[in-house]
Design a protein around this motif. Sequence first.
Motif, mmCIF file in Angstrom:
data_model
loop_
_atom_site.group_PDB
_atom_site.id
_atom_site.type_symbol
_atom_site.label_atom_id
_atom_site.label_comp_id
_atom_site.label_asym_id
_atom_site.label_seq_id
_atom_site.Cartn_x
_atom_site.Cartn_y
_atom_site.Cartn_z
ATOM 1 N N LEU A 189 -24.418 107.831 22.195
ATOM 2 C CA LEU A 189 -24.887 106.447 22.103
ATOM 3 C C LEU A 189 -26.395 106.364 21.896
ATOM 4 O O LEU A 189 -27.167 107.014 22.596
ATOM 5 C CB LEU A 189 -24.519 105.696 23.373
ATOM 6 N N LYS A 190 -26.794 105.543 20.939
ATOM 7 C CA LYS A 190 -28.221 105.245 20.763
ATOM 8 C C LYS A 190 -28.679 104.252 21.811
ATOM 9 O O LYS A 190 -29.854 104.172 22.133
ATOM 10 C CB LYS A 190 -28.467 104.622 19.378
ATOM 11 N N LYS A 191 -27.774 103.441 22.299
ATOM 12 C CA LYS A 191 -28.145 102.401 23.242
ATOM 13 C C LYS A 191 -27.216 102.440 24.446
ATOM 14 O O LYS A 191 -26.002 102.297 24.300
ATOM 15 C CB LYS A 191 -28.068 101.021 22.568
ATOM 16 N N ASP A 192 -27.789 102.604 25.616
ATOM 17 C CA ASP A 192 -27.000 102.683 26.837
ATOM 18 C C ASP A 192 -27.922 102.348 28.000
ATOM 19 O O ASP A 192 -28.719 103.171 28.423
ATOM 20 C CB ASP A 192 -26.415 104.089 26.989
ATOM 21 N N ASN A 193 -27.845 101.123 28.484
ATOM 22 C CA ASN A 193 -28.721 100.701 29.578
ATOM 23 C C ASN A 193 -27.944 100.558 30.882
ATOM 24 O O ASN A 193 -27.924 99.508 31.509
ATOM 25 C CB ASN A 193 -29.424 99.382 29.214
ATOM 26 N N THR A 194 -27.300 101.641 31.285
ATOM 27 C CA THR A 194 -26.518 101.598 32.524
ATOM 28 C C THR A 194 -27.166 102.493 33.574
ATOM 29 O O THR A 194 -26.618 103.529 33.952
ATOM 30 C CB THR A 194 -25.064 102.047 32.273
ATOM 31 N N GLY A 195 -28.317 102.066 34.045
ATOM 32 C CA GLY A 195 -28.954 102.792 35.144
ATOM 33 C C GLY A 195 -30.075 103.696 34.692
ATOM 34 O O GLY A 195 -30.521 103.640 33.548
ATOM 35 N N PHE B 202 -39.112 104.931 34.877
ATOM 36 C CA PHE B 202 -39.535 103.549 35.129
ATOM 37 C C PHE B 202 -39.027 102.612 34.032
ATOM 38 O O PHE B 202 -38.637 101.474 34.313
ATOM 39 C CB PHE B 202 -41.052 103.473 35.270
ATOM 40 N N VAL B 203 -39.052 103.108 32.787
ATOM 41 C CA VAL B 203 -38.503 102.301 31.701
ATOM 42 C C VAL B 203 -36.990 102.182 31.920
ATOM 43 O O VAL B 203 -36.312 103.189 32.116
ATOM 44 C CB VAL B 203 -38.801 102.946 30.324
ATOM 45 N N GLY B 204 -36.492 100.984 31.949
ATOM 46 C CA GLY B 204 -35.062 100.776 32.151
ATOM 47 C C GLY B 204 -34.633 100.710 33.602
ATOM 48 O O GLY B 204 -33.454 100.545 33.894
ATOM 49 N N ALA B 205 -35.573 100.840 34.542
ATOM 50 C CA ALA B 205 -35.204 100.831 35.967
ATOM 51 C C ALA B 205 -35.127 99.413 36.541
ATOM 52 O O ALA B 205 -34.817 99.234 37.721
ATOM 53 C CB ALA B 205 -36.184 101.665 36.780
ATOM 54 N N GLU B 206 -35.408 98.422 35.712
ATOM 55 C CA GLU B 206 -35.278 97.011 36.125
ATOM 56 C C GLU B 206 -36.070 96.709 37.407
ATOM 57 O O GLU B 206 -35.620 95.935 38.257
ATOM 58 C CB GLU B 206 -33.796 96.629 36.264
ATOM 59 N N GLY B 207 -37.212 97.327 37.531
ATOM 60 C CA GLY B 207 -38.086 97.023 38.661
ATOM 61 C C GLY B 207 -37.596 97.536 39.992
ATOM 62 O O GLY B 207 -38.071 97.101 41.040
ATOM 63 N N GLY B 436 -28.669 94.895 36.283
ATOM 64 C CA GLY B 436 -29.074 93.755 37.116
ATOM 65 C C GLY B 436 -28.104 93.501 38.251
ATOM 66 O O GLY B 436 -27.632 94.441 38.913
ATOM 67 N N ARG B 437 -27.851 92.238 38.502
ATOM 68 C CA ARG B 437 -26.850 91.880 39.501
ATOM 69 C C ARG B 437 -25.465 91.837 38.875
ATOM 70 O O ARG B 437 -24.454 92.129 39.516
ATOM 71 C CB ARG B 437 -27.169 90.491 40.078
ATOM 72 N N LEU B 438 -25.431 91.469 37.569
ATOM 73 C CA LEU B 438 -24.151 91.173 36.912
ATOM 74 C C LEU B 438 -23.186 92.349 36.899
ATOM 75 O O LEU B 438 -21.998 92.192 37.162
ATOM 76 C CB LEU B 438 -24.417 90.706 35.471
ATOM 77 N N LYS B 439 -23.693 93.531 36.554
ATOM 78 C CA LYS B 439 -22.770 94.644 36.310
ATOM 79 C C LYS B 439 -22.880 95.750 37.346
ATOM 80 O O LYS B 439 -22.340 96.830 37.165
ATOM 81 C CB LYS B 439 -23.020 95.213 34.901
ATOM 82 N N ARG B 440 -23.609 95.487 38.434
ATOM 83 C CA ARG B 440 -23.829 96.522 39.431
ATOM 84 C C ARG B 440 -22.518 97.006 40.050
ATOM 85 O O ARG B 440 -22.258 98.206 40.121
ATOM 86 C CB ARG B 440 -24.757 95.989 40.511
ATOM 87 N N ASP B 441 -21.702 96.079 40.491
ATOM 88 C CA ASP B 441 -20.461 96.496 41.149
ATOM 89 C C ASP B 441 -19.574 97.282 40.190
ATOM 90 O O ASP B 441 -18.971 98.285 40.572
ATOM 91 C CB ASP B 441 -19.706 95.278 41.692
ATOM 92 N N GLU B 442 -19.522 96.822 38.940
ATOM 93 C CA GLU B 442 -18.674 97.524 37.973
ATOM 94 C C GLU B 442 -19.227 98.918 37.693
ATOM 95 O O GLU B 442 -18.467 99.886 37.605
ATOM 96 C CB GLU B 442 -18.573 96.721 36.672
ATOM 97 N N LEU B 443 -20.551 99.022 37.575
ATOM 98 C CA LEU B 443 -21.153 100.343 37.348
ATOM 99 C C LEU B 443 -20.798 101.283 38.492
ATOM 100 O O LEU B 443 -20.339 102.412 38.284
ATOM 101 C CB LEU B 443 -22.677 100.223 37.218
ATOM 102 N N LEU B 444 -21.003 100.802 39.709
ATOM 103 C CA LEU B 444 -20.746 101.663 40.867
ATOM 104 C C LEU B 444 -19.271 102.045 40.965
ATOM 105 O O LEU B 444 -18.935 103.152 41.381
ATOM 106 C CB LEU B 444 -21.199 100.963 42.153
ATOM 107 N N ALA B 445 -18.411 101.147 40.534
ATOM 108 C CA ALA B 445 -16.970 101.411 40.667
ATOM 109 C C ALA B 445 -16.446 102.321 39.572
ATOM 110 O O ALA B 445 -15.447 103.015 39.764
ATOM 111 C CB ALA B 445 -16.204 100.091 40.650
ATOM 112 N N GLY B 471 -30.433 95.302 45.536
ATOM 113 C CA GLY B 471 -29.191 94.720 45.009
ATOM 114 C C GLY B 471 -29.082 94.754 43.503
ATOM 115 O O GLY B 471 -28.144 94.210 42.935
ATOM 116 N N LYS B 472 -30.048 95.410 42.841
ATOM 117 C CA LYS B 472 -29.991 95.513 41.394
ATOM 118 C C LYS B 472 -29.724 96.967 40.997
ATOM 119 O O LYS B 472 -30.154 97.882 41.682
ATOM 120 C CB LYS B 472 -31.309 95.064 40.748
ATOM 121 N N VAL B 473 -29.056 97.153 39.898
ATOM 122 C CA VAL B 473 -28.784 98.446 39.274
ATOM 123 C C VAL B 473 -27.920 99.328 40.176
ATOM 124 O O VAL B 473 -26.769 99.610 39.870
ATOM 125 C CB VAL B 473 -30.082 99.216 38.893
#
Lengths: 474, 474
Positions: A189-195, B202-207, B436-445, B471-473
Amino acid sequence: MTPLPPDPTLLERFAAIVGDAHALRAEADMAPFLREPRGLFPGRTPLVLRPGSVEEVSRILKLASETRTPIVPQGGNTGLVGGQMPGREGNEIVVSLSRLNRVREIDTLSNTVTAEAGVVLEALHRAVDAADRMFPLSLASQGSCEIGGNLSSNAGGTAVLAYGNARELCLGVEVVLPTGEVLDDLRKLKKDNTGYDLKNLFVGAEGTLGIITAAVLKIFPKPKGREVGWAGVASPEAALGLFGLAGERAGGSLTAFELIGGTPLDFSLRFTPNAVRPLAGDWPWHVLLEVSSGRSQEDARALIETILAEGMERGFAGDATLADSIAHGDALWALRENISEAQKPEGASIKHDISVPIASIPEFIGRAAAAVEGVCPGARVVCFGHMGDGNLHYNVSQPAGADPEVFLDLYRSMNKAVHDIVRALGGSISAEHGIGRLKRDELLATAPPVGIDLMRRVKAAFDPAGIMNPGKVI
Amino acid sequence: MTPLPPDPTLLERFAAIVGDAHALRAEADMAPFLREPRGLFPGRTPLVLRPGSVEEVSRILKLASETRTPIVPQGGNTGLVGGQMPGREGNEIVVSLSRLNRVREIDTLSNTVTAEAGVVLEALHRAVDAADRMFPLSLASQGSCEIGGNLSSNAGGTAVLAYGNARELCLGVEVVLPTGEVLDDLRKLKKDNTGYDLKNLFVGAEGTLGIITAAVLKIFPKPKGREVGWAGVASPEAALGLFGLAGERAGGSLTAFELIGGTPLDFSLRFTPNAVRPLAGDWPWHVLLEVSSGRSQEDARALIETILAEGMERGFAGDATLADSIAHGDALWALRENISEAQKPEGASIKHDISVPIASIPEFIGRAAAAVEGVCPGARVVCFGHMGDGNLHYNVSQPAGADPEVFLDLYRSMNKAVHDIVRALGGSISAEHGIGRLKRDELLATAPPVGIDLMRRVKAAFDPAGIMNPGKVI
């Protein structure tokens, strides 16, 4: 961690994982794994393991973790900073990845190749070429260096200008962690912003966080045309002007822009059989440039002609020539590629692999020349490299006829003089070769402590037992 | 961490750092910082801080660390996954970076711009344009999104194909760590192999690891020519064929390749005033492509004509047209850019931001269409996006005339149906919008536990007190 060699029973357990044929213990068998290109990093080991599968790598690291046995991963053993060498104590086991040498898949629609760590770079070039694609990473050592090492050292080379370094060519990795767990992140993937970006931590970590066992790499359509040119320029400033012009005219079609000083050209001409001086005049600086076109040979020709003609009109280039055959282009490249070898007959040398902001290259060259003269009057500056990336191999050869040993005694003061200027200009003391054993102490002593502290935290988080390639990087 | 709001004395101490004028506590003053584009992430805060210097950011985080006060960094507040929003508990302090809005330096020799986190993307475009250069990152929200947020979310957009995402455009960062320490890694270097790649963490870490306060970004010579074309294609496979051809002919000059389904085009045509159907026929799929040339307008024209003519000859494109004016090109782009807004009058929608290997796009589209129909017969697939990056905005609009609430009740099952296919194809459930908040649970699961565990270790190593954007990422 024990300073004593692992006990024989433990060595047996490691050997059993890969089988006796692939567990080397005789001195002669192990010798090729303990000799490295510069002869600077002597090391000892009781055992060289050559696993044949990811699962074997996993079992090795699991056992290493359980028994706190230090592990040194090794690829093609071409690294220049000792990152692939065990220490002198003889308690570290070398794990060679060379048997993991399968090209798993070439996907010409996604333009990716999935290759194991032990695939030799040149073999990968051939495999990708056969699929009518091109893998751009190109290094002097490509006949023996391996993909895992290329990634672990974030290799650079001559194609970075247009295609990026190993990091930028890598889309995904498979990594065996110190625990033996396998991180499967072999994504195309060129784009993957999952963590968090884990991939880029392992790339460039020189095997201190885990062992990369495979990677997904970008491949590209083959250029339809390629042209090589050579320009004589009056100064680094003029070379910089030519570079700006070439970038504006050719954009991503500018596939190389190498700066070569007058001294390294003279060395290379003396060293290379039947070499011919590219230009009639005697220029203090030279530029080797290459343009590639996705359209046609004629297009590449027109583009490079525009650059050189306009470069002369605007006073950036004093003289210029174009390769009139593939052989002529290769001969021009050989003059560039032979420089490092051509330093050997000139006596001892002290080498630097630095980068600075491109705009600061002329200032760096001016200040460094004065600093070198201050450390060793008469020393010969062999300055050349990937100007388009801000990366110079700033090497220094001993004064002609001087005593090599006396010159080499200046190693640390020469390093310091050159690197102090690099640091003052916001540059890097290791642009492409890495840190390894060679530059670890200097990195720790001179890098901002905040960054070093974060790196230590990463290391501790990923390798709490400290078994992965100890004494390297951090 | 306390679930109670910070006590008034503590809030006073935070406010004193930035001064009362920049410490917002009145509901009306804070409201713009608590409303986000999708209205999906309600949050509360006792205090919005607007620091005016890196030093103030540092003092805020130092105090936050000492008092274990959770901090939510915020840029232009345009994020689509709630990464910039405080939680509902009201105990997190929002730190807006908008006042750090200085373009510190533009270096046209090194081709870099150094910009602070709060510089609005469009303002950066203007500043770089005035220096006769181009910063390619381009997003629908560029009039209000800010560089710090772009980097923290590794923003994508329409220029990724040729220039890469925010990560690839970033050479160096300045980051305030949770302790208040400042990591100054504002380097202009393309090549720097001195230790672990902290920048890309840091890039992509959503703060969640620290606050990016400034960055060095790549800029480019302005293209001299730009052409926009539109093709009607029979299938995703045909679009893929056209993409391969365009890449071979144009290489890095192919600056956009967007796929647009028949339904989103119809939506956009209905929604956009005075819109004209680009082609006479009624094609099930469409491609918007753009070619840029560093040479001339004529060159861009010749290149795009070659691609479209050869694409029709080879049967990839059924019909095609070229924009015959800048206004026409903008009108074609508007059809693409209006799709998301054009979904609103069509009723409720369930959106996905996915990527798959480019080769798998046709299979994904086929399987996903069947899955959507299975979850909600009659639902309208609004499939469009950056095909050249493997990134599709796979949105689903409710069946015409159906009850929006009934449709939205299918949110989770629709997500699961689409994302299961994405996962099966080795894709990503968040190609460019982040977690962010939206996909955190799905990512973790659903993400491989080995990777999640490593991310948790990074988080704990960098932010042991857990104050950064909780609560993010992860």
